[in-house]
Motif scaffolding. Structure first.
Motif, PDB file in Angstrom:
ATOM      1  N   LEU A 390       1.804   9.117 -29.817  1.00 47.73           N
ATOM      2  CA  LEU A 390       3.261   9.062 -29.960  1.00 47.73           C
ATOM      3  C   LEU A 390       3.942   8.737 -28.639  1.00 47.73           C
ATOM      4  O   LEU A 390       4.974   8.053 -28.623  1.00 47.73           O
ATOM      5  N   GLU A 401       9.416  11.526 -28.129  1.00 44.29           N
ATOM      6  CA  GLU A 401       8.239  11.638 -28.984  1.00 44.29           C
ATOM      7  C   GLU A 401       8.560  12.319 -30.305  1.00 44.29           C
ATOM      8  O   GLU A 401       7.996  11.967 -31.352  1.00 44.29           O
ATOM      9  N   SER A 402       9.450  13.302 -30.291  1.00 40.32           N
ATOM     10  CA  SER A 402       9.804  13.993 -31.531  1.00 40.32           C
ATOM     11  C   SER A 402      10.478  13.048 -32.515  1.00 40.32           C
ATOM     12  O   SER A 402      10.289  13.161 -33.731  1.00 40.32           O
ATOM     13  N   SER A 405       7.761  11.007 -34.070  1.00 43.37           N
ATOM     14  CA  SER A 405       7.016  11.837 -35.007  1.00 43.37           C
ATOM     15  C   SER A 405       7.760  11.974 -36.331  1.00 43.37           C
ATOM     16  O   SER A 405       7.149  11.931 -37.400  1.00 43.37           O
ATOM     17  N   LYS A 423       1.449   7.281 -39.727  1.00 42.94           N
ATOM     18  CA  LYS A 423       0.631   8.152 -38.883  1.00 42.94           C
ATOM     19  C   LYS A 423      -0.826   7.687 -38.836  1.00 42.94           C
ATOM     20  O   LYS A 423      -1.584   8.123 -37.945  1.00 42.94           O
TER      21      LYS A 423
END
Length: 507
Positions: A390, A401-402, A405, A423
């Motif tokens: 990520l 990064e969140s 995600s 993913k």
């Protein structure tokens, strides 16, 4: 040091989680099905929101319509809609767009009931499900699917007359899972119902005689035994075989023949008979409808040798802000509470349109970077899947990064090689044997599967042999990692594979 009071001025930065920001974060991680449900709920709650037309154009008197969907070139920012800008238009400007269409001409495509052919008005007056709304819904007449519990209760009503035993039977039916197995032991049921285990067992014996055969069993052996008893094939040899299903699963036929007291031919017939039984009899009733995966992003080859990444417009709800209706209603509003309510609805509608637009842009931006990073996978297959995390994608597109995600959660990409979750393209790295470029864990799993699929029955590869072959190919991997990947792919050990292949060759 004395404690005194004094005034200080400090300058700092902080991220405030406003309701609008929380809404944008929530929308970002929703799947396309959850997003449609959320938008439908907002359309019912907010009177200033309007569903968009199929072609993406605004309805008469509605501002904030998204532009017509167009394929987005790989690497470019998707121009989903200008609804966020239009949604911030002032009410004074919206007064010029008030729709003065008469009610009779508002929906020219719908025929009025008074002009409908004879016999239609009688149907329309009842409506779907008895509603007097003029809408005829065929789904209201679709019969409900019979579930396993309903089917068992129908048989229970005919078989058991005693009210106490019928209550016990209903309780046991509630404990049967979708595969048809009883999920609780008799002692626990007896304790909860305040009766004896013998009484519970007697009722369970009646339930196990119901259709489908094998239902209400407590384990696989009991399920198969019930079906064999119904076929009058539960002889001592078959009973011995049922008690040692572990040996049958491992294809360890030598001790099985001794336990059952039969020869090779009889054992083969018994195994074939067991294979014809149904290990999960309850799955034939009331199974949940499997929802097909609808991709959020399409990836197709471009004319210049690159890749074209475009959003699936069918998964993007088209929501418009009805500024003309807001101007019309606010001009006649006098109470402060009503004005506050309208202002809140306008702000909420504007932010929803903006959040939907930003969600689409973010998904496309992340998808473009994934395609750029995994270009070799799209061109040459899973063996060339690169290690990716990520952080790499987040730094490339300038996001946290969140955020990446959340974007990759429950989002799917349709490619020429199949449909993959976003993913899927994020895999850990496995070091190269001679200091070269690291290998993707998914690519290594694919190589292990290829080696096992190509092994002959006379030379089944052990985990140590697979490690040696992978190291010869430049992949530095431990034996326990190979065993972990093999078990994750549900591939049996080399001993079990050898028995299966020898048995298949003998047949």
């Amino acid at each position: 040091m004395a404690l005194t009071q004094r005034l200080q001025i400090r300058q700092s930065q902080a991220l405030v989680m406003t309701p609008q920001l929380m809404q944008a974060i929530k929308l970002l991680q929703l799947s396309n099905l959850d997003l449609v449900a959320y938008v439908d709920a907002e359309l019912e709650r907010n009177p200033l929101l309007e569903p968009g037309n199929a072609d993406g154009e605004a309805a008469p008197g509605v501002n904030g319509a998204p532009a017509a969907d167009k394929p987005a070139e790989a690497g470019e920012t998707w121009n989903g809609s200008d609804s966020a800008a239009n949604g911030e238009a002032k009410a004074e400007r919206a007064e010029d767009h008030i729709d003065d269409t008469s009610p009779d001409d508002a929906e020219p495509g719908r025929q009025r009931i008074a002009d409908a052919p004879g016999g239609y008005s009688e149907w329309a007056s009842v409506g779907a499900g008895g509603r007097d709304d003029g809408e005829f819904n065929l789904e209201a007449f679709v019969s409900a699917e019979t579930t396993l519990a309903d089917w068992l209760r129908e048989q229970l009503t005919l078989q058991i007359v005693d009210p106490v035993r019928r209550m016990i039977g209903n309780y046991l039916i509630d404990l049967v899972d979708e595969a048809g197995y009883l999920t609780s032991d008799l002692a626990t049921v007896a304790e909860k119902l305040g009766t004896s285990v013998t009484e519970i067992g007697a009722v369970l014996g009646i339930l196990q005689s119901f259709d489908p055969p094998g239902v209400c069993a407590r384990d696989l052996a009991e399920c198969l035994a019930i079906q064999l008893k119904e076929q009058n094939r539960y002889d001592p040899a078959m009973q011995a075989l049922i008690t040692r299903l572990d040996l049958l699963a491992r294809r360890d036929f030598v001790p099985l023949k001794k336990i059952c007291g039969v020869g090779d031919e009889d054992l083969a017939d018994m195994i074939a008979e067991i294979r014809r039984l149904n290990p999960k009899p309850g799955l034939a009733f009331g199974s949940a409808v499997v929802q097909p995966i609808v991709p959020d992003v399409f990836v197709r080859p471009g004319p210049d040798g690159g890749w074209i990444v475009e959003l699936n417009s069918d998964t993007l709800p088209k929501v418009l802000v009805n500024q003309s209706y807001y101007a019309e209603v606010s001009a006649t509003t006098r109470r402060d509470t009503e004005k506050s309510y309208l202002a809140e609805c306008l702000q909420s509608a504007t932010w929803l349109v903006r959040a939907l637009d930003q969600r689409a842009r973010t998904i496309l931006k992340v998808s473009n970077e994934i395609v750029r990073q995994q270009d070799a996978f799209f061109a040459r297959g899973v063996e060339h899947l690169r290690p990716l995390n990520l952080k790499t994608v987040a730094e490339a597109i300038g996001m946290h990064e969140s955020t990446v995600s959340r974007v990759t959660a429950s989002k799917y990409m349709a490619t020429s090689r199949g449909i993959f979750e976003l993913k899927y393209f994020f895999t850990s790295a496995i070091a190269a044997a001679h200091g070269g470029e690291a290998h993707s864990a998914e690519a290594v799993r694919y190589r292990i599967k290829q080696l096992i699929d190509a092994e002959p029955p006379s030379d089944v590869l052990s985990d140590d042999t697979i490690v040696e072959k992978l190291r010869d190919a430049g992949i530095d991997i431990a034996r326990r990692t190979v065993a972990k990947y093999r078990e994750a792919m549900r591939i049996p050990s080399s001993v079990q594979r050898r028995r299966e292949k020898q048995s298949a060759a003998a047949d």
